[in-house]
Design an enzyme around this catalytic site. Structure first.
Site, mmCIF file in Angstrom:
data_model
loop_
_atom_site.group_PDB
_atom_site.id
_atom_site.type_symbol
_atom_site.label_atom_id
_atom_site.label_comp_id
_atom_site.label_asym_id
_atom_site.label_seq_id
_atom_site.Cartn_x
_atom_site.Cartn_y
_atom_site.Cartn_z
ATOM 1 N N THR A 192 0.832 -1.198 0.000
ATOM 2 C CA THR A 192 0.000 0.000 0.000
ATOM 3 C C THR A 192 0.869 1.251 0.000
ATOM 4 O O THR A 192 1.972 1.283 0.551
ATOM 5 C CB THR A 192 -0.946 0.032 1.216
ATOM 6 O OG1 THR A 192 -0.190 0.281 2.407
ATOM 7 C CG2 THR A 192 -1.702 -1.275 1.354
ATOM 8 N N ASN A 215 4.532 0.329 8.440
ATOM 9 C CA ASN A 215 5.818 0.972 8.163
ATOM 10 C C ASN A 215 5.697 2.442 7.780
ATOM 11 O O ASN A 215 6.620 3.217 8.000
ATOM 12 C CB ASN A 215 6.515 0.196 7.029
ATOM 13 C CG ASN A 215 7.682 0.947 6.433
ATOM 14 O OD1 ASN A 215 8.737 1.072 7.046
ATOM 15 N ND2 ASN A 215 7.499 1.457 5.225
ATOM 16 N N LYS A 244 -5.937 -1.408 14.657
ATOM 17 C CA LYS A 244 -7.325 -1.676 15.046
ATOM 18 C C LYS A 244 -8.077 -2.389 13.924
ATOM 19 O O LYS A 244 -8.882 -3.305 14.177
ATOM 20 C CB LYS A 244 -8.031 -0.364 15.407
ATOM 21 C CG LYS A 244 -9.480 -0.562 15.839
ATOM 22 C CD LYS A 244 -10.156 0.779 16.120
ATOM 23 C CE LYS A 244 -11.628 0.569 16.488
ATOM 24 N NZ LYS A 244 -12.341 1.859 16.682
ATOM 25 N N SER A 282 9.040 0.960 14.286
ATOM 26 C CA SER A 282 9.271 2.137 15.124
ATOM 27 C C SER A 282 10.668 2.652 14.774
ATOM 28 O O SER A 282 10.964 2.905 13.613
ATOM 29 C CB SER A 282 9.147 1.752 16.603
ATOM 30 O OG SER A 282 9.393 2.847 17.443
ATOM 31 N N TYR A 314 8.557 13.694 16.889
ATOM 32 C CA TYR A 314 8.819 12.375 16.308
ATOM 33 C C TYR A 314 8.910 11.328 17.424
ATOM 34 O O TYR A 314 8.298 10.260 17.335
ATOM 35 C CB TYR A 314 10.123 12.421 15.512
ATOM 36 C CG TYR A 314 10.531 11.101 14.898
ATOM 37 C CD1 TYR A 314 9.899 10.616 13.760
ATOM 38 C CD2 TYR A 314 11.554 10.340 15.460
ATOM 39 C CE1 TYR A 314 10.276 9.403 13.197
ATOM 40 C CE2 TYR A 314 11.935 9.133 14.903
ATOM 41 C CZ TYR A 314 11.291 8.667 13.762
ATOM 42 O OH TYR A 314 11.672 7.466 13.215
ATOM 43 N N LYS A 327 6.681 7.906 18.308
ATOM 44 C CA LYS A 327 7.280 6.568 18.393
ATOM 45 C C LYS A 327 7.147 5.990 19.803
ATOM 46 O O LYS A 327 6.830 4.800 19.959
ATOM 47 C CB LYS A 327 8.750 6.619 17.972
ATOM 48 C CG LYS A 327 8.958 6.949 16.498
ATOM 49 C CD LYS A 327 8.295 5.927 15.592
ATOM 50 C CE LYS A 327 8.603 6.177 14.122
ATOM 51 N NZ LYS A 327 7.918 5.203 13.234
#
Length: 267
Positions: free
Chosen positions: A32, A83, A116, A135, A149, A153
């Protein structure tokens, strides 16, 4: 044994290389990204193994549509790799509210919504599934100038720490991959806030110069991708996976400093 993989952020970097490695090894991949034409050449090379779908992490409907399309094409999802993400750099008062919101919306809320959407799919599969969240070493340590950032994470790692316990009875496994500085386009795609003069002689500006110079020595992106693939073959995959010498050392040092601080506070 080959598997069915669902991967976000496959236009470049770790996601793209991971997809290429998997296809070359015979796996099936639902890849994707936002600009699906970027995978046309790869689709031509692997017409039966590669399925390509649009996904925008800030759009919940897009997330559900991509997961449903992956199921329609592959029948099941064995491994999902979350990712996709972005990086924002600057002291917090240098960042405007739109950029702050975008960092959290993509890296944290987008990843949460994706996971989810994946859980009920894997829960209904007889043998569950494996979710790998990419991560960074920045999910365990912190650099100056990367506060937002790191918030994203550290936040997604905390979310997975809890969620992994919720879904363990359904045989859904999690791995948090924590690569160090890697040879991708992260630096060139980084959203860098305009510098305020007051930060000229601070660690934020020192790191700003380091970024301009290319981040120093970087891990090979092919090695990082292969480490992620290797962890997915285990019946009991590692929950945390620091990748690369820099990340391994930094994560260990960061954990030790936090432990030392706790021990110092309670003495």
């Amino acid at each position: 044994m080959t598997k069915n993989w669902f991967i976000t952020g496959t236009s470049s970097g770790i996601g793209r290389i991971l997809t290429e490695h998997l296809l070359a090894s015979g796996h099936t991949v639902f890849a994707t990204l936002r600009q699906t034409e970027q995978l046309l050449e790869l689709k031509e090379r692997y017409p039966k193994q590669l399925h390509v779908g649009y996904l925008e992490l800030t759009d919940t409907e897009s997330i559900h549509n991509a997961v449903e399309a992956a199921l329609a094409e592959m029948g099941r999802i064995d491994v999902a790799v979350s990712n996709a993400g972005l990086g924002v750099f600057g002291a917090v008062e240098e960042l405007d509210d739109h950029v702050i919101s975008k960092q959290i919306e993509v890296n944290l809320l987008g990843s949460i919504r994706l996971i989810k959407a994946l859980i009920p799919v894997m829960r209904q599969q007889r043998d569950g599934g494996h979710i790998i969240q990419v991560s960074s070493e920045g999910g365990q340590i912190a650099y100056p100038g990367f506060s937002l950032y790191h918030a994203s994470k550290w936040g997604i790692e905390g979310f997975i720490e809890s969620t992994a316990q919720d879904v363990r009875p359904f045989n859904i496994r999690f791995t948090i991959a924590e690569p160090g500085p890697t040879g991708t386009n992260f630096g060139s795609s980084l959203l860098i806030a305009p510098a305020l003069d007051v930060y000229q002689d601070t660690p934020v500006n020192d790191l700003r110069k380091f970024i301009d110079e290319g981040f120093g020595e970087l891990d090979n992106v092919h090695d990082v991708a292969q480490a992620i693939i290797d962890c997915a073959v285990h019946a009991q995959p590692p929950f945390r996976l620091p990748i690369g010498k820099v990340a391994i050392q930094h994560v260990q040092d960061g954990l030790q400093k936090r432990l030392d601080a706790v021990r110092s506070a309670i003495q």
